[in-house]
Design a protein around this motif. Structure first.
Motif, PDB file in Angstrom:
ATOM      1  N   THR A   1      -3.263   7.675   3.936  1.00 16.44           N
ATOM      2  CA  THR A   1      -2.127   7.019   4.010  1.00 16.44           C
ATOM      3  C   THR A   1      -1.985   6.914   6.036  1.00 16.44           C
TER       4      THR A   1
ATOM      5  N   SER B   1       0.927   4.390  -2.900  1.00 12.68           N
ATOM      6  CA  SER B   1       0.965   6.021  -2.326  1.00 12.68           C
ATOM      7  C   SER B   1       2.138   6.659  -3.243  1.00 12.68           C
TER       8      SER B   1
ATOM      9  N   VAL C   1      -9.762  10.559  -4.648  1.00 10.91           N
ATOM     10  CA  VAL C   1      -8.884  11.166  -3.649  1.00 10.91           C
ATOM     11  C   VAL C   1      -8.034  12.037  -4.286  1.00 10.91           C
TER      12      VAL C   1
ATOM     13  N   ALA D   1       1.894   6.656  -6.917  1.00 13.43           N
ATOM     14  CA  ALA D   1       0.554   7.541  -6.945  1.00 13.43           C
ATOM     15  C   ALA D   1       1.032   9.298  -7.041  1.00 13.43           C
TER      16      ALA D   1
ATOM     17  N   HIS E   1      -9.795   5.776  -4.566  1.00 10.93           N
ATOM     18  CA  HIS E   1      -9.656   3.945  -3.289  1.00 10.93           C
ATOM     19  C   HIS E   1     -11.022   3.875  -3.268  1.00 10.93           C
TER      20      HIS E   1
ATOM     21  N   GLU F   1      -5.255  14.424   0.388  1.00 10.35           N
ATOM     22  CA  GLU F   1      -6.754  13.149   1.047  1.00 10.35           C
ATOM     23  C   GLU F   1      -5.651  12.062   1.193  1.00 10.35           C
ATOM     24  N   MET F   2      -5.164  11.787  -0.068  1.00  4.82           N
ATOM     25  CA  MET F   2      -3.749  10.321   0.182  1.00  4.82           C
ATOM     26  C   MET F   2      -3.413  10.305   1.512  1.00  4.82           C
TER      27      MET F   2
ATOM     28  N   TRP G   1      -5.458   9.477  -6.864  1.00  3.33           N
ATOM     29  CA  TRP G   1      -6.379   7.947  -7.062  1.00  3.33           C
ATOM     30  C   TRP G   1      -7.823   8.125  -6.570  1.00  3.33           C
TER      31      TRP G   1
ATOM     32  N   SER H   1       0.784  -1.069  -0.194  1.00  3.60           N
ATOM     33  CA  SER H   1      -0.223   0.466   0.044  1.00  3.60           C
ATOM     34  C   SER H   1       0.745   1.157   0.333  1.00  3.60           C
TER      35      SER H   1
ATOM     36  N   THR I   1      -6.787  15.452  -8.551  1.00  5.35           N
ATOM     37  CA  THR I   1      -7.317  13.519  -7.904  1.00  5.35           C
ATOM     38  C   THR I   1      -5.457  12.611  -8.647  1.00  5.35           C
TER      39      THR I   1
END
Length: 181
Positions: free
Chosen positions: A157, A54, A148, A57, A142, A152-153, A140, A50, A138
């Motif tokens: 995270t 991130s 997000v 991204a 989710h 927000e990401m 990603w 994960s 934006t």
């Protein structure tokens, strides 16, 4: 924890705490499954994957991203929305985030090396981002939160690291307490 500087500090702290935790995991508890859910090793695989996702991204150029089209959510709103939707069920974890058979053969130092690399890659991927563009794009979509922004990401995270750390610590405590009986 709303400015980019504050977010980076909170992210760094969440990553450091997971790294410190990995160093405390004994071989006896690493792969043990105290519940039907994941072992500590499986959670570590998920968290490493994960955090690398991130990082990927954030490695994208902002010029390739879509402009944000939704109302912005703060940390508490991201956490509340995630918990609410998770409790309703129906989350499908992407296959690349689900532990594979190789996970069962890995040892503590492999997890520590992989997590350290993921943490470093994630923090380095933020170098091209600035406060003034965190909410513009934006980065990603989710599975539960939908599209997000970069901010927000980062909120997610940080929460995700903290959430899995608490889960792994609870498993470790349970396993250690029950091994002494």
């Amino acid at each position: 924890m709303y400015t980019f500087s504050e977010i980076k500090i909170a992210l760094s702290e969440s990553l450091a705490k997971v790294e410190q935790f990995i160093q405390t995991v004994s071989p006896a508890t690493l792969h043990a499954k105290p519940t039907a859910k994941w072992s500590i090793a499986e959670e570590l695989f998920h968290l490493i994957s994960s955090d690398m996702g991130s990082a990927q991204a954030f490695s994208q150029s902002a010029s390739t991203l879509r402009e944000t089209r939704h109302s912005l959510r703060n940390y508490n709103e991201i956490v509340a929305e995630y918990r609410e939707k998770y409790a309703m069920g129906g989350i499908v974890i992407p296959t690349h985030l689900v532990p594979d058979e190789e996970t069962h053969n890995r040892q503590q130092m492999q997890f520590l090396d992989d997590f350290s690399r993921a943490a470093s890659t994630l923090q380095q991927s933020l170098s091209t981002w600035t406060e003034d563009i965190l909410d513009l794009f934006t980065v990603w979509k989710h599975p539960l939160l939908g599209p997000v922004t970069a901010r927000e990401m980062l909120f997610f995270t940080i929460f995700h690291n903290r959430h899995h750390l608490a889960s792994m610590q609870a498993k470790q405590t349970y396993l250690e307490n029950n091994a002494k009986m």
